[in-house]
Motif scaffolding. Structure first.
Motif, PDB file in Angstrom:
ATOM      1  N   ARG A  28      43.363   9.276  29.902  1.00 26.44           N
ATOM      2  CA  ARG A  28      42.791  10.560  30.308  1.00 26.44           C
ATOM      3  C   ARG A  28      42.061  11.263  29.179  1.00 26.44           C
ATOM      4  N   TYR A  48      52.039   9.067  26.762  1.00 38.51           N
ATOM      5  CA  TYR A  48      52.376  10.400  27.246  1.00 38.51           C
ATOM      6  C   TYR A  48      53.837  10.420  27.684  1.00 38.51           C
ATOM      7  N   VAL A  61      53.238  10.416  38.784  1.00 42.29           N
ATOM      8  CA  VAL A  61      52.257  10.674  37.729  1.00 42.29           C
ATOM      9  C   VAL A  61      50.894  10.259  38.258  1.00 42.29           C
ATOM     10  N   ALA A  99      47.176   5.954  34.730  1.00 41.86           N
ATOM     11  CA  ALA A  99      48.509   6.000  34.120  1.00 41.86           C
ATOM     12  C   ALA A  99      49.213   4.693  34.448  1.00 41.86           C
ATOM     13  N   SER A 135      48.086   6.426  29.206  1.00 37.80           N
ATOM     14  CA  SER A 135      46.983   6.940  30.015  1.00 37.80           C
ATOM     15  C   SER A 135      45.716   6.998  29.176  1.00 37.80           C
ATOM     16  N   ASP A 163      53.655   0.974  38.333  1.00 33.41           N
ATOM     17  CA  ASP A 163      52.300   1.487  38.471  1.00 33.41           C
ATOM     18  C   ASP A 163      51.568   0.736  39.573  1.00 33.41           C
TER      19      ASP A 163
END
Length: 753
Positions: A599, A606, A575, A581, A597, A552
């Motif tokens: 979101r 996820y 992603v 994420a 995440s 990430d």
């Protein structure tokens, strides 16, 4: 002068000033190669005219700063007869290549009656710097338009002020001034031309002398200079918990003002210098307390029982109001609260988006009419905002999207001081009150945190960190005699085994900014395979076939998942948002990529098809640090801020997971050990922390029972990121080996001498 010679002369100037020589660099999503007159973006490679490239290079050397039209004509078209038409045509060509809309610019902004400025982030092209998504992933026509704040905010400078020096100014053939200037020579010419321009605001200082301020064993943090500049207040963990101390500058006189079993934080001087305010978080919520600067009884000034954690406070210039950053739970964002010290009023001042770190480190402007503060998407993606005391929507002042740790006003109150990793490592930067005119303050230190000043005293106190992390490897058959991988003197963390057990991937700053590195299993022959030039990057994870490493990073502000070849190359974003994420891992069959995440407003796990497709939530509620069991039958995960290890059955992730299928596997895993576990064929390895005893490396059976201790760990164990070798014999993880911080005092060199 030829066009290529012109760019060469620019490069020579950079080298002469001690800056890095940008053979290639990134601007937003574009890779710019000046020596080839080439711009690559969204899978397209465009050749440009040399003059067009020089226009872009000139703006890139002053990112976020308006370059006057006169500069373009005098530098790019030096020694020729040129007019605005040529400049306008060059900018138009750049906008066409970059798919940039002049009405809503993401790259080049037109400043009426001024010139142009580059607002896209600029960074050196590193070993594997991410430049652009493949065209099929983000078509230019579908790229989201930036918010007004993002469109108008200055782009961050990727290096120090010395790294992007002013270019030499050459004359154009226009009028009587040319002959006289030409006779003066190139050096005299630059001085003469710049002398005719309005002088920029004076810098804080040309150079600073940095002196030791404290040298206690442990951590000294959060300095606060007294109103007269004679003393510094700070917190220190010498007795276990953090207490408030005061030291007279220039002597070894130190007073320990508080002695509490819980941490005290964020000391702030009252305007008369006789007392200090500080924060304490306990079972009864957050308290703001006052203590005499000479010691004595402590008085509670304010209590907020609804809040559980505090992250900064500021005192108004008149000493009548306080602003503090607090949150009610570990998964809630920090918000700013404004309160009168006499208890007559208190109100919420900001409301950051859910699922983010929130608003921290508030500071009153010197006129007492507004606040500046740091807003964090997370701990590694932060920027500075301003909000008036009467409230309203905060205004974004910077566009760093980097780690930022500390905010203050210059001694005269005209400029902001803040630490940022925009140049790769933490350094001290300044801007005007609106976030423009960015400059780096050269303090001679690569690791500067939490700057503090006091009005009218020309000095800056700050934290200097000395933190180190290593990779530790334990042979599970002989834990007492296990060697660890080859070490560096820098920060190495988050190791991950390759599927064949022959290599390790890990995060390190041994090359400067943090990057993803790959080495042999013993730590030798390490090479960097990905870096974002100072932006956050972490958490590598090998694909089961060994051809890709997921990780990430946040080069564009939000944390997203990328993949890169273990041999290096350009990382590809796989992603993206909404939200962040992070913490990728792969299913055992390689069909799915897991990540966490925010979101939905909370952190959940996820799953996304590894070949691409829609991501789906696979935990019914909160979740993080997801990894499949070795047999691939379950997905194991933790929950942010909570004790325990959970699991859900592995299935077709396109189907919703009923809440009833969530099962608590290990009740004893502490929140601080949320990544200190690794699935094994016959259960789970994890950190066990018995009450009142040193922690142990332990093993639990497949159903969470039959716990067996494997090896003792240090009493103050700070580790993270367990990973088990494919043959189940070696456990590797990150371990903090040094956490020290001292205070330093920077004074203008002229004053110091």
């Amino acid at each position: 002068m030829s066009d290529q010679t012109a760019i060469g002369r620019i490069d020579e100037t950079a080298t002469g000033h001690g800056g890095w020589l940008p053979g290639s660099f990134s601007a937003g999503e574009a890779l710019v190669q000046p020596s080839l007159n080439r711009i690559s973006i969204h899978g397209r490679v465009c050749q440009v005219e040399p003059k067009v490239m020089q226009v872009l290079v000139l703006m890139a050397r002053r990112p976020g700063t308006v370059v006057p039209r006169e500069d373009f004509l005098e530098i790019v078209w030096a020694g020729t007869i040129a007019d605005d038409y040529l400049l306008n045509r060059a900018v138009s060509e750049l906008r066409k290549i970059l798919d940039d809309d002049p009405q809503a610019p993401r790259y080049i902004e037109t400043i009426r009656k001024g010139g142009y400025r580059l607002i896209a982030p600029v960074a050196p092209a590193r070993v594997a710097a991410a430049v652009a998504l493949p065209a099929q992933e983000v078509p230019p026509a579908e790229a989201p338009a930036p918010s007004p704040a993002a469109a108008t905010a200055p782009a961050p400078e990727p290096q120090s002020a010395a790294a992007w020096p002013p270019l030499p100014v050459a004359p154009r053939r226009r009028g009587y001034g040319y002959a006289a200037l030409a006779a003066a020579g190139i050096a005299g010419l630059a001085i003469a031309v710049y002398a005719l321009r309005p002088a920029p605001p004076p810098p804080l200082a040309e150079a600073y002398e940095v002196r030791p301020l404290t040298s206690l064993v442990g951590r000294e943090l959060e300095p606060a200079l007294s109103p007269d500049g004679s003393r510094v207040a700070f917190i220190h963990d010498g007795t276990g918990a953090f207490d408030v101390y005061v030291k007279t500058i220039g002597s070894e006189d130190i007073l320990n003002l508080t002695r509490s079993a819980v941490d005290e934080r964020y000391p702030a001087w009252m305007p008369d210098g006789r007392a200090l305010l500080f924060a304490r978080a306990g079972a009864d919520g957050i308290s703001l307390l006052r203590v005499s600067a000479l010691g004595g009884g402590i008085t509670r000034v304010l209590q907020d029982p609804a809040m559980q954690q505090v992250r900064g406070l500021g005192l108004s210039p008149d000493g009548r109001h306080v602003v503090y950053a607090a949150r009610e739970a570990a998964d809630a964002p920090y918000r700013l609260f404004l309160a009168a010290l006499d208890g007559s009023s208190r109100r919420e001042l900001t409301l950051p988006p859910p699922g983010t770190l929130g608003d921290i480190d508030p500071r009153f402007a010197r006129d007492g009419r507004s606040l500046v503060f740091v807003r964090g998407v997370n701990e590694v993606t932060k920027d500075i905002y301003r909000v008036p005391l009467e409230g309203g929507e905060p205004v974004r002042l910077t566009a760093d999207n980097r780690k930022l740790n500390g905010l203050a006003w210059s001694p005269d109150g005209s400029r902001l001081l803040f630490t940022s990793t925009r140049s790769g490592m933490y350094a001290l930067w300044s801007s005007d009150a609106d976030g423009g005119d960015l400059r780096r303050l050269m303090l001679g230190n690569e690791d500067v945190h939490q700057p503090t000043t006091t009005a009218g005293v020309d000095a800056i106190a700050f934290e200097q960190w000395n933190h180190r992390s290593r990779l530790r490897q334990i042979d599970l058959a002989r834990p007492e005699a296990a060697p660890s991988p080859a070490q560096s003197t820098r920060w190495d963390s988050q190791p991950a085994w390759s599927p064949d057990g022959a290599r390790l991937a890990f995060t390190s700053n041994r090359g400067g900014p943090h990057g993803i590195w790959v080495s042999r299993s013993d730590g030798s022959e390490a090479v960097q395979v990905a870096s974002f030039g100072g932006a956050f990057i972490d958490n590598p994870a090998w694909s089961p076939d060994g051809t890709r490493i997921a990780f990430d990073g946040s080069p564009d502000g939000r944390v997203a998942i990328y993949v890169v070849s273990p041999e290096g190359g350009t990382p590809q974003r796989v992603v993206d948002g909404p939200g962040d994420a992070r913490n990728p891992s792969w299913s055992r069959d390689g069909a799915w990529l897991y990540f966490e995440s925010n979101r939905s407003g909370q952190w959940q796990v996820y799953a996304q098809p590894a070949a691409g497709g829609e991501a789906v939530a696979v935990t019914p509620g909160a979740g993080s640090n997801a990894r499949e069991s070795v047999d691939g039958r379950h997905l194991l995960f933790t929950k942010p801020g909570l004790r325990g290890l959970w699991r859900v059955p592995r299935q077709d992730w396109s189907q919703a997971i009923p809440a009833a299928q969530e099962q608590l596997l290990l009740a004893g895993l502490a929140p601080e050990d949320s990544s200190n576990w690794a699935p094994a064929r016959d259960g789970v390895y994890f950190v066990r922390r018995p009450q009142g005893e040193a922690p142990r490396l332990a093993h639990a059976g497949a159903e969470g029972g039959n716990v067996t201790d494997i090896a003792p760990l240090p009493s103050g164990f700070e580790g993270w990121g367990f990973d088990l070798s494919p043959d189940q014999t070696q456990l590797v993880f990150s371990e903090m080996t040094l956490r020290e911080s001292d205070l330093r005092l920077a004074a203008p060199r002229t004053m110091a001498q």
